[in-house]
Design an enzyme around this catalytic site. Structure first.
Site, PDB file in Angstrom:
ATOM      1  N   CYS A  35      15.227  -6.563  40.049  1.00 12.41           N
ATOM      2  CA  CYS A  35      14.745  -5.284  39.533  1.00 12.41           C
ATOM      3  C   CYS A  35      13.389  -4.972  40.148  1.00 12.41           C
ATOM      4  O   CYS A  35      12.634  -5.880  40.498  1.00 12.41           O
ATOM      5  CB  CYS A  35      14.635  -5.403  38.004  1.00 12.41           C
ATOM      6  SG  CYS A  35      13.948  -3.969  37.162  1.00 12.41           S
ATOM      7  N   GLY A  36      13.062  -3.712  40.255  1.00 15.59           N
ATOM      8  CA  GLY A  36      11.737  -3.329  40.719  1.00 15.59           C
ATOM      9  C   GLY A  36      10.630  -3.837  39.807  1.00 15.59           C
ATOM     10  O   GLY A  36       9.474  -3.952  40.227  1.00 15.59           O
TER      11      GLY A  36
END
Length: 178
Positions: A35-36
């Site tokens: 995930c970012g």
């Protein structure tokens, strides 16, 4: 029913009753490795190292419900977190946080700190983050719940709230309950 009524299975297969964390301040986070927001692991580990002796416990709950961003096995997730971020706080086995298969801990957390709950001005939930929370459901990876030493869910932090931004609130809870 309190948070201490629940237990989770850690990534190594060991059962961890939350009752064993009674008297500590808990930060419970649904996590993802692809995930970012994954770099938040670094700040979570820093918070843990800086405050665990004062009674802070962090438990990560890997979840693959948001964009398939936690595709690995429990062993792969644990190794990734350890190698890339030095994570030493407990990680559960991969769970679901929403829906009919949601882990009971997350059903409890969502019921005690729904999206429309009141949050203080200290940054528990910024106005722009409120828009992400359309229901009590978890909306994305790295939603954080803060539980005081008595087991009360006292804050729900949106995914975009960085762990370091919560430190003042955590320190206040650690001092209040001594």
């Amino acid at each position: 029913m309190s948070i201490y009524s629940f237990q989770t299975t850690l990534s190594n297969g060991e059962e961890m009753p939350l009752e064993t964390l009674k008297g500590d301040v808990l930060l419970i986070v649904n996590t993802a490795s692809k995930c970012g927001l994954t770099p938040q692991y670094e700040e979570l580990e820093e918070l843990y190292k800086n405050h665990k002796e004062k009674g802070l416990q962090i438990v990560g709950f890997p979840c693959d419900q948001f964009g398939g961003q936690e595709p690995g096995t429990d062993e792969e997730i644990s190794e990734f977190c350890s190698v890339n971020y030095g994570v030493s706080f407990p990680l559960s086995q991969k769970i679901e946080v929403n829906g009919e298969n949601a882990h009971p801990i997350y059903e409890h957390l969502r019921s005690k700190a729904p999206a429309d709950a009141e949050f203080d001005e200290a940054g528990a939930l910024q106005k722009e983050d409120r828009d992400m929370l359309e229901s009590s459901d978890i909306q994305w990876n790295f939603t954080k719940f803060l539980v005081d030493r008595k087991g009360n869910v006292v804050h729900r932090f949106a995914p975009t709230v960085k762990p370091k931004a919560m430190e003042q609130i955590i320190e206040r809870l650690l001092e209040e309950s001594r």
